[in-house]
Design a protein around this motif. Structure first.
Motif, PDB file in Angstrom:
ATOM      1  N   PRO C  55       0.771  -1.038   0.114  1.00  0.00           N
ATOM      2  CA  PRO C  55      -0.091   0.143   0.010  1.00  0.00           C
ATOM      3  C   PRO C  55       0.882   1.489  -0.174  1.00  0.00           C
ATOM      4  O   PRO C  55       0.348   2.415  -0.706  1.00  0.00           O
ATOM      5  CB  PRO C  55      -0.952  -0.056   1.050  1.00  0.00           C
ATOM      6  CG  PRO C  55      -0.837  -1.668   1.493  1.00  0.00           C
ATOM      7  CD  PRO C  55       0.504  -2.201   0.996  1.00  0.00           C
ATOM      8  N   THR C  56       2.047   1.208   0.586  1.00  0.00           N
ATOM      9  CA  THR C  56       2.723   2.359   0.607  1.00  0.00           C
ATOM     10  C   THR C  56       3.295   2.656  -0.848  1.00  0.00           C
ATOM     11  O   THR C  56       3.444   3.857  -1.105  1.00  0.00           O
ATOM     12  CB  THR C  56       4.069   1.950   1.412  1.00  0.00           C
ATOM     13  OG1 THR C  56       3.689   1.976   2.919  1.00  0.00           O
ATOM     14  CG2 THR C  56       4.936   3.510   1.431  1.00  0.00           C
ATOM     15  N   MET C  57       3.913   1.686  -1.564  1.00  0.00           N
ATOM     16  CA  MET C  57       4.091   1.749  -3.157  1.00  0.00           C
ATOM     17  C   MET C  57       2.855   2.309  -3.678  1.00  0.00           C
ATOM     18  O   MET C  57       3.093   3.208  -4.693  1.00  0.00           O
ATOM     19  CB  MET C  57       4.846   0.597  -3.347  1.00  0.00           C
ATOM     20  CG  MET C  57       6.345   0.422  -2.918  1.00  0.00           C
ATOM     21  SD  MET C  57       7.054  -1.169  -3.757  1.00  0.00           S
ATOM     22  CE  MET C  57       6.883  -2.533  -2.800  1.00  0.00           C
ATOM     23  N   PHE C  58       1.818   1.703  -3.549  1.00  0.00           N
ATOM     24  CA  PHE C  58       0.487   2.197  -4.206  1.00  0.00           C
ATOM     25  C   PHE C  58       0.486   3.752  -4.030  1.00  0.00           C
ATOM     26  O   PHE C  58       0.239   4.404  -4.954  1.00  0.00           O
ATOM     27  CB  PHE C  58      -0.725   1.275  -4.055  1.00  0.00           C
ATOM     28  CG  PHE C  58      -1.807   1.916  -4.487  1.00  0.00           C
ATOM     29  CD1 PHE C  58      -2.352   1.033  -5.732  1.00  0.00           C
ATOM     30  CD2 PHE C  58      -2.738   2.828  -4.178  1.00  0.00           C
ATOM     31  CE1 PHE C  58      -3.261   1.492  -6.589  1.00  0.00           C
ATOM     32  CE2 PHE C  58      -3.650   3.120  -4.814  1.00  0.00           C
ATOM     33  CZ  PHE C  58      -4.267   2.565  -5.893  1.00  0.00           C
ATOM     34  N   GLY C  59       0.560   3.875  -2.925  1.00  0.00           N
ATOM     35  CA  GLY C  59       0.250   5.470  -2.752  1.00  0.00           C
ATOM     36  C   GLY C  59       1.591   6.388  -3.065  1.00  0.00           C
ATOM     37  O   GLY C  59       1.228   7.445  -3.684  1.00  0.00           O
ATOM     38  N   LEU C  60       2.669   5.774  -3.304  1.00  0.00           N
ATOM     39  CA  LEU C  60       3.681   6.530  -3.910  1.00  0.00           C
ATOM     40  C   LEU C  60       3.450   6.569  -5.518  1.00  0.00           C
ATOM     41  O   LEU C  60       3.504   7.856  -5.901  1.00  0.00           O
ATOM     42  CB  LEU C  60       4.923   5.799  -3.951  1.00  0.00           C
ATOM     43  CG  LEU C  60       6.414   6.216  -4.648  1.00  0.00           C
ATOM     44  CD1 LEU C  60       6.657   7.627  -4.294  1.00  0.00           C
ATOM     45  CD2 LEU C  60       7.419   5.140  -4.379  1.00  0.00           C
ATOM     46  N   GLY C  84      -6.874   2.202 -10.060  1.00  0.00           N
ATOM     47  CA  GLY C  84      -5.273   1.829  -9.976  1.00  0.00           C
ATOM     48  C   GLY C  84      -4.962   0.496 -10.112  1.00  0.00           C
ATOM     49  O   GLY C  84      -5.840  -0.462  -9.833  1.00  0.00           O
ATOM     50  N   ASN C  85      -3.854   0.101 -10.858  1.00  0.00           N
ATOM     51  CA  ASN C  85      -3.323  -1.283 -10.811  1.00  0.00           C
ATOM     52  C   ASN C  85      -2.032  -1.142 -10.811  1.00  0.00           C
ATOM     53  O   ASN C  85      -1.242  -0.394 -11.006  1.00  0.00           O
ATOM     54  CB  ASN C  85      -3.594  -1.433 -12.632  1.00  0.00           C
ATOM     55  CG  ASN C  85      -3.081  -2.677 -13.107  1.00  0.00           C
ATOM     56  OD1 ASN C  85      -1.976  -2.711 -13.441  1.00  0.00           O
ATOM     57  ND2 ASN C  85      -3.522  -3.984 -12.621  1.00  0.00           N
TER      58      ASN C  85
ATOM     59  N   PHE D  58      -6.945   0.940  -0.782  1.00  0.00           N
ATOM     60  CA  PHE D  58      -6.075  -0.054  -1.298  1.00  0.00           C
ATOM     61  C   PHE D  58      -5.503  -0.920  -0.196  1.00  0.00           C
ATOM     62  O   PHE D  58      -5.478  -2.284  -0.176  1.00  0.00           O
ATOM     63  CB  PHE D  58      -4.853   0.674  -2.250  1.00  0.00           C
ATOM     64  CG  PHE D  58      -3.946  -0.737  -2.706  1.00  0.00           C
ATOM     65  CD1 PHE D  58      -4.537  -0.966  -4.145  1.00  0.00           C
ATOM     66  CD2 PHE D  58      -2.904  -1.094  -2.230  1.00  0.00           C
ATOM     67  CE1 PHE D  58      -3.663  -2.130  -4.719  1.00  0.00           C
ATOM     68  CE2 PHE D  58      -2.087  -2.206  -2.924  1.00  0.00           C
ATOM     69  CZ  PHE D  58      -2.585  -2.765  -4.138  1.00  0.00           C
ATOM     70  N   GLY D  59      -5.132  -0.651   0.764  1.00  0.00           N
ATOM     71  CA  GLY D  59      -4.340  -1.208   1.948  1.00  0.00           C
ATOM     72  C   GLY D  59      -5.729  -1.941   2.663  1.00  0.00           C
ATOM     73  O   GLY D  59      -5.193  -3.080   2.997  1.00  0.00           O
ATOM     74  N   GLY D  84      -2.283  -5.848  -7.523  1.00  0.00           N
ATOM     75  CA  GLY D  84      -3.554  -5.350  -7.009  1.00  0.00           C
ATOM     76  C   GLY D  84      -4.176  -4.510  -8.204  1.00  0.00           C
ATOM     77  O   GLY D  84      -3.400  -3.694  -8.926  1.00  0.00           O
ATOM     78  N   ASN D  85      -5.422  -4.470  -8.087  1.00  0.00           N
ATOM     79  CA  ASN D  85      -6.266  -3.570  -8.983  1.00  0.00           C
ATOM     80  C   ASN D  85      -7.458  -3.148  -8.384  1.00  0.00           C
ATOM     81  O   ASN D  85      -8.065  -3.917  -7.353  1.00  0.00           O
ATOM     82  CB  ASN D  85      -6.667  -4.698 -10.158  1.00  0.00           C
ATOM     83  CG  ASN D  85      -7.762  -3.651 -11.071  1.00  0.00           C
ATOM     84  OD1 ASN D  85      -9.193  -3.842 -10.945  1.00  0.00           O
ATOM     85  ND2 ASN D  85      -7.325  -2.942 -11.962  1.00  0.00           N
ATOM     86  N   ILE D  86      -7.724  -1.812  -8.335  1.00  0.00           N
ATOM     87  CA  ILE D  86      -8.959  -1.110  -7.586  1.00  0.00           C
ATOM     88  C   ILE D  86      -9.365  -0.307  -8.341  1.00  0.00           C
ATOM     89  O   ILE D  86      -8.904   0.599  -9.118  1.00  0.00           O
ATOM     90  CB  ILE D  86      -8.357  -0.682  -6.147  1.00  0.00           C
ATOM     91  CG1 ILE D  86      -9.628  -0.320  -5.220  1.00  0.00           C
ATOM     92  CG2 ILE D  86      -7.431   0.337  -6.465  1.00  0.00           C
ATOM     93  CD1 ILE D  86      -8.917   0.002  -3.692  1.00  0.00           C
TER      94      ILE D  86
END
Lengths: 139, 139, 139, 139
Positions: C55-60, C84-85, D58-59, D84-86
């Protein structure tokens, strides 16, 4: 929210607007915000190993979700897919049709989102899952 | 890391393993961890509005990335797609071929990941982007 | 198309609009349709095994792509992520910052699409790739 | 297939393995191949406009699906998210917790796939949908 197109209307829409692919699909069931579509498995759908190809399953999920949306909003053919995501989880059994059940999760003015599960006919475990987003043209 | 299959080997592989779709595609260019594939646009690829359908573009990205991986690891036909994600960003111009450039971002022992951009031939802005994951069978 | 916000303007925007997370990020570089963002790695970002969490990398990736878009269109804080993917491809090395380079692939009136690669600082192979879609509010 | 971890075991696992985030989450319900996780909404989760941020959701989906898998296979903390996909579909109401229900769709030897829906507590329409893939380490 009532449907605007029933099974017969959707089948006719498919024949008229998607003549290239209409014969591959049959609407099995339509409900409020949900639709089940059959892929009539044929040679052209296969990949090495004799199972149905990924792009064919992507197309099945896309058409099922698209029709589930049109069933609710009416025949807006220019509704376009903007995003698709799919996981191929198991090999479908050879020689069986695929059944895809889509559900509409959001039906906005501009965007609609749905997801879908694909099963080999008569099989309990899903072969694929997908999610798709559509842009709905202004009326 | 050197390629194990060149353009001629990849074209031959496609004809042998994917006879259903091989005539739709032509390998344009192969490099280290990258490959460009042409979709020879035809009537069967179109959707309402006369542009190339989403599932056709998904298939193009899938085949391009798959061949980019096989170019590096050799002809492992049973390599299978486990996940695909695509954004359809612009309408391709009518009547032009599509060119898809895939790059391999990870080439693991078990999983490979790549992404791809699709352009209408002669057009500067991409019509779609995709990412795909593959499971590589044990040798 | 010229940028509307430079590095200083973007850093100030982040502090004002995202006070919860601004101190975790630093804009490294801004260009036309591209931006590189640093994640200043800290204890709060870790997961079991001592590497930075998904989740930190997704946020980045999300913040980098969002800022790449705002750099082009100006400080439209209510621009929201709609999709997001992300693929997590390698473990980042422990104790290093992450650098994320985002590029804007489509900048429409209503939707914008970008993708991003994340690297551990000083490492050649990407640890993650992502793609994100944003809905831009009417002016 | 019976669960290997119940609600108490999962809560304890979260505290031990994810001390950075454990206090933000509470397992609401665990069943066969399904789990519901609560995000206890707090200031740190917000974004401009006062709603819960995308990376937070996402988290939430990631932790819920991860715990749904571990409930079935036992405490394999090094199971890692590979994809992951959202879709963020609606704004959650301000000031309410989020509830995420994950289901495991495939539980293979090497890969597991699940999907998830997120709701604002007391709200009928989902705010987000997600799908996640995990790589399970060899025993």
């Amino acid at each position: 929210m009532a449907s605007k197109m029933d099974k017969a209307a959707l089948d006719a829409f498919l024949v008229q607007e998607f003549p290239q692919v209409a014969s591959q699909f049959a609407v099995e069931d339509v409900g409020e915000m949900t639709l089940t579509l059959r892929l009539i498995a044929a040679e052209q759908h296969l990949r090495p190993g004799g199972t149905i190809s990924g792009p064919t399953m992507f197309g099945l999920a896309d058409v099922a979700t698209y029709l589930a949306i049109l069933a609710m909003i009416g025949p807006a053919a220019l509704t376009v897919t903007t995003n698709g995501n799919i996981d191929f989880m198991r090999k479908p059994a050879a020689g069986v049709d695929l059944l895809c059940t889509a559900r509409v999760l959001k039906l906005g003015r501009v965007l609609a989102v749905g997801d879908a599960l694909i099963f080999g006919e008569g099989q309990a475990a899903p072969v694929a899952r997908a999610a798709l987003t559509y842009s709905i043209p202004p009326q």
